[in-house]
Motif scaffolding. Structure first.
Motif, PDB file in Angstrom:
ATOM      1  N   ILE A 330      -6.184   7.845  -1.418  1.00  0.00           N
ATOM      2  CA  ILE A 330      -6.347   7.643  -2.863  1.00  0.00           C
ATOM      3  C   ILE A 330      -5.721   8.844  -3.557  1.00  0.00           C
ATOM      4  O   ILE A 330      -6.185   9.970  -3.387  1.00  0.00           O
ATOM      5  N   GLY A 331      -4.627   8.590  -4.293  1.00  0.00           N
ATOM      6  CA  GLY A 331      -3.923   9.679  -4.960  1.00  0.00           C
ATOM      7  C   GLY A 331      -3.892   9.488  -6.465  1.00  0.00           C
ATOM      8  O   GLY A 331      -3.785   8.367  -6.958  1.00  0.00           O
ATOM      9  N   ASN A 332      -3.993  10.572  -7.172  1.00  0.00           N
ATOM     10  CA  ASN A 332      -3.865  10.566  -8.632  1.00  0.00           C
ATOM     11  C   ASN A 332      -2.613  11.350  -8.998  1.00  0.00           C
ATOM     12  O   ASN A 332      -2.403  12.471  -8.511  1.00  0.00           O
ATOM     13  N   PHE A 333      -1.790  10.742  -9.897  1.00  0.00           N
ATOM     14  CA  PHE A 333      -0.517  11.332 -10.274  1.00  0.00           C
ATOM     15  C   PHE A 333      -0.509  11.601 -11.774  1.00  0.00           C
ATOM     16  O   PHE A 333      -1.384  11.145 -12.513  1.00  0.00           O
ATOM     17  N   ALA A 338       5.289   3.196  -9.982  1.00  0.00           N
ATOM     18  CA  ALA A 338       5.818   1.850  -9.784  1.00  0.00           C
ATOM     19  C   ALA A 338       6.092   1.567  -8.314  1.00  0.00           C
ATOM     20  O   ALA A 338       6.110   0.405  -7.895  1.00  0.00           O
ATOM     21  N   GLU A 339       6.266   2.645  -7.533  1.00  0.00           N
ATOM     22  CA  GLU A 339       6.636   2.434  -6.132  1.00  0.00           C
ATOM     23  C   GLU A 339       6.207   3.645  -5.329  1.00  0.00           C
ATOM     24  O   GLU A 339       6.187   4.780  -5.829  1.00  0.00           O
ATOM     25  N   ALA A 340       5.824   3.415  -4.083  1.00  0.00           N
ATOM     26  CA  ALA A 340       5.502   4.482  -3.135  1.00  0.00           C
ATOM     27  C   ALA A 340       5.858   4.005  -1.738  1.00  0.00           C
ATOM     28  O   ALA A 340       5.778   2.812  -1.440  1.00  0.00           O
ATOM     29  N   GLN A 369      -2.715   1.320  -9.802  1.00  0.00           N
ATOM     30  CA  GLN A 369      -3.490   1.021 -10.995  1.00  0.00           C
ATOM     31  C   GLN A 369      -3.373   2.225 -11.929  1.00  0.00           C
ATOM     32  O   GLN A 369      -4.101   3.199 -11.801  1.00  0.00           O
ATOM     33  N   GLY A 370      -2.412   2.135 -12.833  1.00  0.00           N
ATOM     34  CA  GLY A 370      -2.154   3.268 -13.710  1.00  0.00           C
ATOM     35  C   GLY A 370      -1.635   4.447 -12.901  1.00  0.00           C
ATOM     36  O   GLY A 370      -0.680   4.339 -12.132  1.00  0.00           O
ATOM     37  N   GLU A 371      -2.279   5.587 -13.061  1.00  0.00           N
ATOM     38  CA  GLU A 371      -1.862   6.799 -12.353  1.00  0.00           C
ATOM     39  C   GLU A 371      -2.457   6.900 -10.960  1.00  0.00           C
ATOM     40  O   GLU A 371      -2.232   7.891 -10.261  1.00  0.00           O
ATOM     41  N   THR A 372      -3.221   5.903 -10.534  1.00  0.00           N
ATOM     42  CA  THR A 372      -3.906   5.971  -9.245  1.00  0.00           C
ATOM     43  C   THR A 372      -3.204   5.112  -8.204  1.00  0.00           C
ATOM     44  O   THR A 372      -2.829   3.969  -8.484  1.00  0.00           O
ATOM     45  N   LEU A 373      -3.041   5.694  -7.031  1.00  0.00           N
ATOM     46  CA  LEU A 373      -2.414   5.010  -5.893  1.00  0.00           C
ATOM     47  C   LEU A 373      -3.451   4.842  -4.793  1.00  0.00           C
ATOM     48  O   LEU A 373      -4.229   5.766  -4.507  1.00  0.00           O
ATOM     49  N   THR A 374      -3.480   3.682  -4.180  1.00  0.00           N
ATOM     50  CA  THR A 374      -4.392   3.415  -3.068  1.00  0.00           C
ATOM     51  C   THR A 374      -3.592   2.794  -1.930  1.00  0.00           C
ATOM     52  O   THR A 374      -2.843   1.833  -2.151  1.00  0.00           O
ATOM     53  N   SER A 375      -3.772   3.339  -0.744  1.00  0.00           N
ATOM     54  CA  SER A 375      -3.015   2.846   0.408  1.00  0.00           C
ATOM     55  C   SER A 375      -3.861   1.877   1.224  1.00  0.00           C
ATOM     56  O   SER A 375      -5.085   1.809   1.087  1.00  0.00           O
ATOM     57  N   ASP A 376      -3.170   1.130   2.084  1.00  0.00           N
ATOM     58  CA  ASP A 376      -3.884   0.332   3.077  1.00  0.00           C
ATOM     59  C   ASP A 376      -4.608   1.269   4.034  1.00  0.00           C
ATOM     60  O   ASP A 376      -4.232   2.428   4.208  1.00  0.00           O
ATOM     61  N   ASP A 393       7.868   6.756 -10.495  1.00  0.00           N
ATOM     62  CA  ASP A 393       6.999   6.263 -11.560  1.00  0.00           C
ATOM     63  C   ASP A 393       7.604   5.038 -12.239  1.00  0.00           C
ATOM     64  O   ASP A 393       8.661   4.529 -11.849  1.00  0.00           O
ATOM     65  N   VAL A 394       6.901   4.563 -13.240  1.00  0.00           N
ATOM     66  CA  VAL A 394       7.339   3.353 -13.940  1.00  0.00           C
ATOM     67  C   VAL A 394       8.625   3.577 -14.725  1.00  0.00           C
ATOM     68  O   VAL A 394       9.277   2.617 -15.139  1.00  0.00           O
TER      69      VAL A 394
END
Length: 887
Positions: A330-333, A338-340, A369-376, A393-394
């Motif tokens: 779980i990362g906050n940017f 838009a892509e990781a 979800q916005g600035e938050t990234l969640t991985s499998d 980013d977007v």
């Protein structure tokens, strides 16, 4: 007389004049309607041509196109209706036509206007002659017929307009013929100014993949690659671009695209690209690259741990996690992503030979979800892994650098157990209680912590060694550390004197993992006789060290006396001062040794107080020796060292040095005398110690013999039990003897062997003791034991037990018990006394002895009370342990 009015008379204009005016009107209408139509068409054609021409030069803004369209259609929508209203609807009546003609032919026009007015005039017959009016009209009609009315028509532009329309149409046809795509495109943009129809250019640049606004890294050089569209009709070899008002840059066509390089920018501007007739403008916004604000790992531990998910901060880039866990990131940017991309690559364990190969790389999926990234989530196995994380980013900006995550798997480590607050080897009596701290810790939760013990007899016996365990505390999946005070009492657990190995244990929640144990604690549980013998051995060692200290003190005294024989001036010489310093250092070393001996004697005395069988007289002598040692260590010997140090003071006069040395020698003599007295007291106490041990050992042997007799008697009385026959008359052969009786017989034979061995050791030790003390009571006992042939008689008793000669064994066992008790009494023991016999000194004591014995009793009462409280706490701990096992 009244006159009746005549009927009204009106005279119409002549028919010829009327036809002539009608022809004039028709001709006027035709010309003006044609002008309106041609003007409207001309406006439309001109407005379209304007848009067409402007689009060839530059992108026409929608508002401009709208204005051109409105201007072009206004000739049809506004001018033509007004024109028709003016010339058609404004010239419908004859007087309107007459006024129009009067503009070209004033006289004729006036006459025509008069004729029109006359035809509408009504009058009485008496006032105006109709014939005269008709004649006037005819005259004017004749004059009008002499003129060409078309000459009175206003100036006409329909021919010019027609030529203009034809010219415009020709231009349109030519435009559509030469550039049909451009014509159609302009037509669409002209008809629909606000539509999304892009301006057609012969050179078409593909900006579909370039966002507008175009985001670039803040302050960093950036490039812009502009592809040429496949639909382009003309492809220039060069193109130009510039950022804001900066200089133009030129780029050559390479691989069907133009590549522009721009320096770092900080202010948003419009970037203009020109290629052929194509002009594109995009807004460029310099933005700081998206950065990783924080990164956490959500860890689902293996199910057997029964723990909730954990959230760990891994901004350091290293994730240490338990094998078998499931991990998601779980990362906050700083900006919405838009892509990781991240590929987890497992590494081979090269340190381990024949280790299994690492699994294949795993591509992770990400949700945003916005600035938050969640991985499998991904599993953690025994292989280390690495994953470089990339993101954008977007706005299309990628991170300034990648983030490298290292996954370090760890195994579920075994729990640890520690015992603290006690030495690794301890000696206690069976009624005493041990108290020590037990600690347990684990990385992922403790199930329980406890104590185990396993006994071992130091002498041959058929008894079963002690073995047991005690749960101290129950843990939980979230308990990482347990601590408790262990209260261990041999009596609470019915443990007989023996060597006991105590270990603390811990157990975690991992399946199939056995208990983990602490370092062993060796506990020697002694009988009072064994304890007394141990104290005696310690006392022997202390006495030996005390004698060494006395000899060292004598040597120090001799060295100081040699120095004192020198005269005052010679004593001040450096070599003698050096010797004096050496003697002072030796005195200090002996003082430290005496302090150590004082502590050892104090500990020995405290230990001896615990044993109630020791002779109070021996305890009194031990106490006196302890007090003397304390005075020597804390007062006498330090004073000697202090005086010797004063004698070394360089400021002293020769006489003062001599005087200080003499004082030190006098004090040294007194201290040496006290040390010798202390040694004498300690020797007497040690002799009483040893003598009292003989009494207790004889009493114990007597109890063993009585126990053998009692066991046989109990077995003989077992005929009340229908399942077990009496031992009386049974064969000693295992094949014919009841198993219960056979085990008893073997146990009694072993017990008799131990007693026989103890009696031999008593005789040997008693001989050594008499050789040192030369006391007659000891010589008398040695002679009696030799004359009685006690060893042969005990061996004969063993054989009778072994052959199950029950009555003979009972009788002889009782006789030997009586004999041993008599010898104990003769040596100074008293069966009715709990504290055991003395050392043969006999006689009552003085008041000081009585006071000491009273104090000793009080101390032992306090010790007993403490033992009872400790055993009570031990029982309470045992109760909690049993309750935890059976909740």
């Amino acid at each position: 007389m009244s006159l009746e009015p005549d009927h009204d008379h009106s005279t119409p204009i002549p028919e010829e004049l009327r036809n002539q005016l009608a022809q004039f009107q028709k001709h006027l209408w035709r010309i003006k309607v044609m002008e309106a139509i041609l003007a409207g068409l001309a406006g439309l054609i001109v407005s379209f041509l304007i848009v067409f021409i402007l689009d060839r030069l530059l992108p026409t803004p929608p508002l401009v196109r709208l204005a051109i369209l409105v201007a072009g259609t206004s000739l049809f929508a506004i001018f033509a209706p007004l024109w028709i209203r003016r010339w058609v609807f404004g010239h419908k009546r004859e007087e309107q036509l007459a006024r129009l003609i009067s503009k070209k032919f004033p006289k004729l026009g006036d006459r025509l206007l008069g004729v029109v007015e006359l035809q509408d005039q009504t009058e009485q017959k008496a006032s105006l002659s109709p014939e005269l009016r008709a004649a006037a009209m005819a005259h004017v009609s004749h004059q009008a017929s002499q003129r060409d009315m078309t000459e009175a028509l206003p100036s006409s532009r329909h021919q010019k307009l027609a030529l203009g329309v034809i010219g415009g149409v020709a231009l349109m046809v030519a435009g559509f013929a030469l550039a049909p795509k451009a014509g159609i495109n302009s037509l669409k943009r002209w008809l629909m100014p606000f539509s999304e129809t892009e301006r057609y250019t012969f050179t078409q640049l593909d900006f579909s993949e370039i966002p507008n606004p175009y985001t670039v890294p803040y302050g960093e050089p950036f490039s812009l690659a502009v592809p040429v569209s496949e639909k382009s009709d003309k492809i220039p070899l060069n193109a130009e671009a510039r950022y804001g008002s900066q200089d133009w840059q030129t780029s050559s066509l390479e691989e069907n695209r133009y590549q522009f390089e721009f320096p770092g920018q900080q202010v948003p501007q419009i970037l203009t690209v020109k290629a052929g007739d194509a002009i594109h403008r995009i807004k460029v916004e310099p933005q700081v690259r998206p950065e990783l604000a924080d990164l956490k790992a959500k860890i689902k531990l293996p199910n057997y741990l029964q723990q909730d998910d954990r959230l760990l901060d891994i901004r350091t880039g290293v994730l240490t996690v338990l094998e078998g866990s499931q991990v998601s990131l779980i990362g906050n940017f700083t900006r919405a992503l838009a892509e990781a991309q991240g590929t987890l690559s497992y590494l081979n364990n090269e340190e381990i030979p024949d280790a299994p190969a690492a699994p294949s790389p795993r591509q992770l999926g990400f949700a945003f979800q916005g600035e938050t990234l969640t991985s499998d989530s991904f599993p953690v196995n025994s292989h280390r892994a690495e994953m470089p994380l990339f993101w954008s980013d977007v706005k299309g900006l990628s991170g300034a650098s990648r983030f490298l995550l290292r996954v370090e798997p760890t195994a579920d480590q075994p729990p640890n157990a520690y015992i603290q607050g006690i030495e690794r080897q301890v000696v206690i009596l069976e009624e005493e209680t041990l108290e020590f701290e037990v600690f347990g810790e684990d990385d992922f939760g403790l199930r329980e912590m406890g104590l185990t013990w396993e006994g071992e007899f130091t002498k041959p016996t058929d008894d079963t060694p002690a073995k047991g365990e005690l749960i101290l505390q129950k843990g939980s999946p979230t308990t990482a550390r347990l601590t408790d005070l262990a209260i261990f009492s041999p009596k609470t657990h019915n443990i007989a004197p023996q060597k006991l190995i105590l270990r603390a244990y811990t157990q975690d929640y991992k399946k199939d993992r056995e208990r983990q144990f602490s370092q062993p604690l060796t506990v020697y549980i002694l009988t009072r006789d064994e304890h007394a013998q141990m104290l005696k051995n310690k006392f022997d060692r202390i006495l030996g060290e005390l004698e060494d200290a006395a000899r060292q003190e004598q040597n120090n005294l001799d060295a100081n006396e040699r120095l004192s024989q020198k005269d005052e001036n010679e004593l001040q010489k450096d070599e003698n001062q050096q010797k004096l310093a050496e003697n002072t250092e030796k005195e200090r070393e002996n003082t430290e040794k005496m302090k150590e001996l004082s502590k050892k004697m104090e500990e020995l005395f405290k230990d001896a107080v615990r044993n109630k069988t020791l002779d109070p007289k021996a305890m009194k002598k031990l106490s006196d020796a302890m007090n003397n040692l304390e005075q020597l260590a804390e007062e006498d010997l330090p004073e000697i060292s202090e005086k010797l140090a004063e004698a070394q003071d360089k400021k002293n006069a020769a006489q003062k040095t001599k005087s200080d040395l003499q004082e030190a020698i006098e004090k040294q003599k007194e201290a040496l005398k006290k040390m010798q007295e202390t040694i004498q007291q300690a020797n007497e106490a040690n002799q009483n110690f040893e003598a009292s041990t003989f009494v207790n050992r004889l009493k114990r042997a007597a109890s063993e013999e009585e126990g053998i007799a009692s066991s046989f008697i109990a077995a003989m009385n077992s005929e009340g039990n229908t399942e077990i026959d009496s031992i009386l008359g049974s064969s000693a052969d295992e094949r014919f003897m009841d198993p219960v009786h056979f085990r008893l017989l073997k146990s009694l034979v072993s017990q008799q062997k131990r007693t026989n061995s103890d009696i031999r050791w008593i005789q040997e030790d008693l001989g050594h003791f008499h050789a040192r003390t030369q006391k007659p009571e000891h010589k008398k006992l040695i002679d009696e034991m030799t004359q009685s042939q006690i060893n042969l008689r005990l061996e004969a008793l063993r054989r009778k037990i072994e052959t199950n000669q029950t009555f003979h064994a009972i009788r002889k066992a009782k006789l030997q018990a009586e004999q041993l008790r008599k010898w104990a009494k003769d040596l100074g023991g008293d069966d009715s006394s709990e504290s055991g016999g003395g050392g043969g000194d006999g006689g009552g004591g003085d008041q000081a002895q009585e006071d000491f014995e009273f104090m000793l009793k009080v101390m032992r009462m306090v010790q007993s009370e403490q033992d009872i409280r400790a055993r009570t706490r031990s029982l309470e701990q045992l109760r909690r342990s049993l309750k935890s096992q059976n909740p």
